[in-house]
Design a protein around this motif. Structure first.
Motif, PDB file in Angstrom:
ATOM      1  N   TYR A 319      -4.776  44.965 -17.718  1.00 19.30           N
ATOM      2  CA  TYR A 319      -4.149  46.132 -17.106  1.00 19.30           C
ATOM      3  C   TYR A 319      -2.946  46.591 -17.920  1.00 19.30           C
ATOM      4  CZ  TYR A 319      -6.869  44.010 -13.367  1.00 19.30           C
ATOM      5  OH  TYR A 319      -7.879  43.437 -12.634  1.00 19.30           O
ATOM      6  N   PHE A 320      -2.137  45.655 -18.358  1.00 22.73           N
ATOM      7  CA  PHE A 320      -0.945  46.006 -19.121  1.00 22.73           C
ATOM      8  C   PHE A 320      -1.323  46.475 -20.528  1.00 22.73           C
ATOM      9  CE2 PHE A 320       0.311  42.769 -16.008  1.00 22.73           C
ATOM     10  CZ  PHE A 320       1.300  43.462 -15.341  1.00 22.73           C
ATOM     11  N   LEU A 321      -2.320  45.820 -21.129  1.00 21.94           N
ATOM     12  CA  LEU A 321      -2.787  46.242 -22.450  1.00 21.94           C
ATOM     13  C   LEU A 321      -3.307  47.674 -22.396  1.00 21.94           C
ATOM     14  CD1 LEU A 321      -3.592  45.709 -25.400  1.00 21.94           C
ATOM     15  CD2 LEU A 321      -5.696  44.660 -24.554  1.00 21.94           C
ATOM     16  N   ALA A 365       2.362  39.759 -17.237  1.00 21.05           N
ATOM     17  CA  ALA A 365       2.175  40.660 -18.374  1.00 21.05           C
ATOM     18  C   ALA A 365       2.238  39.876 -19.679  1.00 21.05           C
ATOM     19  CB  ALA A 365       3.232  41.749 -18.355  1.00 21.05           C
ATOM     20  N   PRO A 366       1.500  40.311 -20.691  1.00 23.18           N
ATOM     21  CA  PRO A 366       1.531  39.614 -21.981  1.00 23.18           C
ATOM     22  C   PRO A 366       2.780  39.979 -22.764  1.00 23.18           C
ATOM     23  CG  PRO A 366       0.111  41.535 -22.137  1.00 23.18           C
ATOM     24  CD  PRO A 366       0.575  41.455 -20.704  1.00 23.18           C
ATOM     25  N   LEU A 373      -0.629  44.984 -31.705  1.00 24.99           N
ATOM     26  CA  LEU A 373      -1.720  44.978 -32.682  1.00 24.99           C
ATOM     27  C   LEU A 373      -2.808  45.989 -32.344  1.00 24.99           C
ATOM     28  CD1 LEU A 373      -2.986  43.724 -35.201  1.00 24.99           C
ATOM     29  CD2 LEU A 373      -3.951  41.933 -33.749  1.00 24.99           C
ATOM     30  N   PRO A 374      -3.353  46.016 -31.117  1.00 27.35           N
ATOM     31  CA  PRO A 374      -4.361  47.043 -30.800  1.00 27.35           C
ATOM     32  C   PRO A 374      -3.801  48.456 -30.887  1.00 27.35           C
ATOM     33  CG  PRO A 374      -4.378  45.290 -29.160  1.00 27.35           C
ATOM     34  CD  PRO A 374      -3.152  45.090 -29.988  1.00 27.35           C
ATOM     35  N   ALA A 375      -2.550  48.635 -30.497  1.00 28.25           N
ATOM     36  CA  ALA A 375      -1.969  49.977 -30.534  1.00 28.25           C
ATOM     37  C   ALA A 375      -1.846  50.482 -31.962  1.00 28.25           C
ATOM     38  CB  ALA A 375      -0.602  49.966 -29.846  1.00 28.25           C
TER      39      ALA A 375
END
Length: 440
Positions: A319-321, A365-366, A373-375
């Protein structure tokens, strides 16, 4: 008589600036502190944290655990730790344990960082915790992870290249194949070093042959998305960020590494193009069709879900990602509408940095590094650079400003990250302690 006048009381806004310096909780360091700092620094290097951030984090840990005069030098692959009471300076080479960065591992490492900076664990306990984290198995099995890699490829194809459903299906299948190859290759071997160029070559052979047979209309829509996790967008951006922060050695080495990786990928594609004989004007053509109102947002969701499975995201981190990726993509669109494509990366990076640092303090939350990295892949520089380099090397008639725009986008993203970090640090200084914001 004087008329009664109501008294209006305005609440007083009293902001107390908090210190961003580390607090010492232990009177004197333990005998294992130097070893703990080396292990923790190596673990942070292996999950892709910038060298400047690692040096600052280790300094906080050293102060918290009783050694405020510890000397630290951090490079992208090696760390030196010198303590006043030790006879020798310890160093360690950072190697990515088990291959790529895993989000569950990164989250647990940052939990140890939080505990150490708060003085709630000892150095010996921290060493045991790091060893246990590095030895832990991935959260998801390999089948689910490779399927996630396929979903991520399909999603990024929809977001960045406007891929049609058939191209997305092809990208999903090839993404699964790339995920299998990445999980089978043992880290630290020559096969792992050659994996990017061999993967790009093999996929390009398949895609260009399919284009020659008439099965694929726009090969780049099928070829680039499966390679997205091999693209050095984060490495290039982190390198610029380190240079801006004054870390010349780390920044320049990351830039050289990122550019070399882009060149390797482009070389593999050009080699396959030469073998198949497909004209470059057809194989490397990219029309970038206009996206509908909901297509790119659906692509972001697919991308986030795929990466959550492939990189073994911690519980509730999806969810946070997804939130951070949506904010990053929305910020990029807003920047493009307000100031053009040259500055779109700045707005996207600024938004994602601020949101990632804020949400990491929410229970479950992570850490921000998991979302960065994904962003960075979503903010285009890696995919754009690969397409531009490949088209230039093949002699395709393209806009000469493509590579200049790539450099500009990397710089704007790095500046966005720096600005977002600075803004968050100011928010941390004035925010109430009950918010429990994590110091960065």
């Amino acid at each position: 008589m004087n008329a009664w006048r109501p008294k209006l009381r305005i609440p007083r806004l009293d902001f107390h600036a908090r210190s961003i310096e580390a607090t010492q909780y232990v009177e004197s360091p333990s005998a294992q502190l130097q070893e703990f700092l080396v292990k923790l620094g190596s673990a942070l290097l292996s999950v892709g944290t910038a060298s400047t951030d690692i040096q600052r984090t280790l300094k906080w840990v050293a102060v918290a655990l009783g050694s405020p005069h510890t000397a630290l030098i951090v490079f992208p692959t090696i760390i030196f730790v010198g303590m006043p009471d030790e006879k020798e300076t310890r160093f360690e080479v950072a190697e990515s344990q088990g291959g790529e960065v895993r989000f569950d591992r990164a989250a647990r490492i940052y939990t140890v960082v939080d505990q150490a900076t708060a003085g709630t664990i000892t150095a010996s306990e921290g060493i045991a915790a790091i060893d246990a984290i590095l030895a832990a198995k991935p959260r998801f099995n390999r089948v689910l992870r490779v399927l996630g890699h396929g979903l991520a490829a399909a999603g990024v194809g929809l977001v960045l290249l406007g891929a049609d459903p058939i191209s997305m299906l092809y990208a999903f299948v090839l993404g699964v194949l790339v995920g299998v190859a990445k999980l089978l290759v043992r880290p630290g071997t020559y096969a792992a070093i050659l994996l990017p160029i061999l993967t790009a070559f093999a996929l390009a052979l398949i895609v260009f042959a399919a284009a020659r047979a008439g099965f694929v209309a726009e090969p780049l829509q099928v070829l680039v998305p499966p390679l997205v996790t091999l693209l050095p967008g984060a490495v290039l951006t982190t390198g610029i960020q380190e240079l801006a922060a004054g870390d010349m050695v780390a920044g320049s080495s990351r830039l050289v590494s990122g550019i070399a990786q882009l060149l390797f990928l482009a070389f593999g594609i050009i080699a396959a193009l030469t073998i198949t004989g497909v004209p470059a004007s057809i194989a490397l053509f990219s029309s970038h069709p206009p996206l509908g109102a909901f297509q790119p947002w659906l692509g972001v969701l697919l991308f986030s879900l795929g990466l959550f499975f492939y990189y073994c995201g911690p519980r509730r981190s999806f969810y946070f990602l997804t939130l951070v990726l949506l904010v990053a993509y929305g910020g990029q669109l807003l920047g493009n509408a307000l100031m053009g494509s040259a500055f779109s990366g700045f707005f996207g990076a600024l938004a994602l940095t601020l949101v990632a640092y804020l949400v990491q303090s929410i229970p479950g939350a992570p850490p921000a590094v998991v979302c960065f990295l994904p962003a960075f892949w979503l903010l285009v520089p890696g995919a754009t650079g690969l397409i531009g380099l490949t088209q230039s090397a093949a002699g395709t008639d393209i806009d000469a400003s493509t590579l200049t725009a790539l450099v500009g986008s990397i710089v704007s993203i790095a500046l966005g990250v720096l600005s977002g970090t600075a803004l968050y640090r100011q928010i941390f200084r004035i925010a109430p302690a009950r918010w429990r914001l994590r110091l960065v």
